[in-house]
Design a protein around this motif. Structure first.
Motif, PDB file in Angstrom:
ATOM      1  N   ALA A 214       0.840  -1.188   0.000  1.00 56.47           N
ATOM      2  CA  ALA A 214       0.000   0.000   0.000  1.00 56.47           C
ATOM      3  C   ALA A 214       0.874   1.236   0.000  1.00 56.47           C
ATOM      4  CB  ALA A 214      -0.909  -0.007   1.230  1.00 56.47           C
ATOM      5  N   ALA A 215       0.336   2.311  -0.516  1.00 56.94           N
ATOM      6  CA  ALA A 215       1.071   3.568  -0.581  1.00 56.94           C
ATOM      7  C   ALA A 215       0.227   4.684   0.008  1.00 56.94           C
ATOM      8  CB  ALA A 215       1.429   3.895  -2.034  1.00 56.94           C
ATOM      9  N   THR A 216       0.901   5.612   0.651  1.00 54.70           N
ATOM     10  CA  THR A 216       0.204   6.721   1.272  1.00 54.70           C
ATOM     11  C   THR A 216       0.848   8.041   0.890  1.00 54.70           C
ATOM     12  OG1 THR A 216      -0.459   7.709   3.386  1.00 54.70           O
ATOM     13  CG2 THR A 216       1.594   6.484   3.360  1.00 54.70           C
ATOM     14  N   THR A 217       0.029   9.064   0.841  1.00 52.77           N
ATOM     15  CA  THR A 217       0.544  10.406   0.611  1.00 52.77           C
ATOM     16  C   THR A 217       0.905  11.088   1.926  1.00 52.77           C
ATOM     17  OG1 THR A 217      -1.705  11.286   0.596  1.00 52.77           O
ATOM     18  CG2 THR A 217      -0.753  10.684  -1.531  1.00 52.77           C
ATOM     19  N   ALA A 218       0.642  10.401   3.036  1.00 54.59           N
ATOM     20  CA  ALA A 218       0.998  10.938   4.345  1.00 54.59           C
ATOM     21  C   ALA A 218       2.516  11.111   4.436  1.00 54.59           C
ATOM     22  CB  ALA A 218       0.506  10.018   5.451  1.00 54.59           C
ATOM     23  N   SER A 219       2.932  12.110   5.151  1.00 55.11           N
ATOM     24  CA  SER A 219       4.357  12.442   5.210  1.00 55.11           C
ATOM     25  C   SER A 219       5.096  11.702   6.318  1.00 55.11           C
ATOM     26  CB  SER A 219       4.531  13.946   5.411  1.00 55.11           C
ATOM     27  OG  SER A 219       3.879  14.352   6.607  1.00 55.11           O
ATOM     28  N   ARG A 220       4.384  10.835   7.035  1.00 56.65           N
ATOM     29  CA  ARG A 220       5.025  10.087   8.110  1.00 56.65           C
ATOM     30  C   ARG A 220       4.615   8.626   8.006  1.00 56.65           C
ATOM     31  NH1 ARG A 220       0.969   9.497  11.956  1.00 56.65           N
ATOM     32  NH2 ARG A 220      -0.833  10.849  11.607  1.00 56.65           N
ATOM     33  N   LEU A 221       5.271   7.764   8.758  1.00 54.22           N
ATOM     34  CA  LEU A 221       4.913   6.353   8.758  1.00 54.22           C
ATOM     35  C   LEU A 221       3.559   6.188   9.446  1.00 54.22           C
ATOM     36  CD1 LEU A 221       8.293   4.607   9.666  1.00 54.22           C
ATOM     37  CD2 LEU A 221       7.299   5.041   7.417  1.00 54.22           C
TER      38      LEU A 221
END
Length: 124
Positions: free
Chosen positions: A97-104
């Motif tokens: 999965a991929a996220t645009t969030a800037s943190r884990l």
């Protein structure tokens, strides 16, 4: 849009190793952290681990810590999940999965894009 394609699953014996790959395409510049999840039959999808955009930070679920390693090759837009000392309880469909969030992040709802999943079966 981002397309993620998981691969590398298979049938192995307990104690064996396996490496999963996740190739990303499309608007990959929008991706920051990437993660791996798994879902066993009859169970909810659960977090396995995540890696930051640079690859410098990782975070793992306690159940896989010390056995699984996530890495990424940004030049190839690919993330890997190296799984060692596999156990029968690791049997599941694994999803990247991929996220645009800037943190884990570790919650399913925090990820924007998902691969189709790859089956990992560990026999005893």
């Amino acid at each position: 849009q981002v397309l993620l394609v998981d691969s590398g699953g298979g049938l192995v014996q307990a104690g064996d190793s396996l490496r999963l790959s996740c190739a990303a395409s499309g608007r990959t510049f929008s991706i920051n952290a990437m993660g791996w999840f798994r879902q066993a039959p009859g169970k909810e999808r659960e977090f396995v681990g995540a890696i930051s955009r640079s690859g410098g930070s990782t975070y793992y679920a306690d159940s896989v810590k010390g056995r699984f390693t996530i890495s990424r090759d940004n030049a190839k837009n690919t993330v890997y999940l190296q799984m060692n000392s596999l156990k029968p309880e690791d049997t599941a469909v694994y999803y990247c999965a991929a996220t645009t969030a800037s943190r884990l992040v570790i919650l399913i709802t925090q990820y924007n894009y998902w691969g189709q999943g790859t089956q990992v079966t560990v026999s005893s």
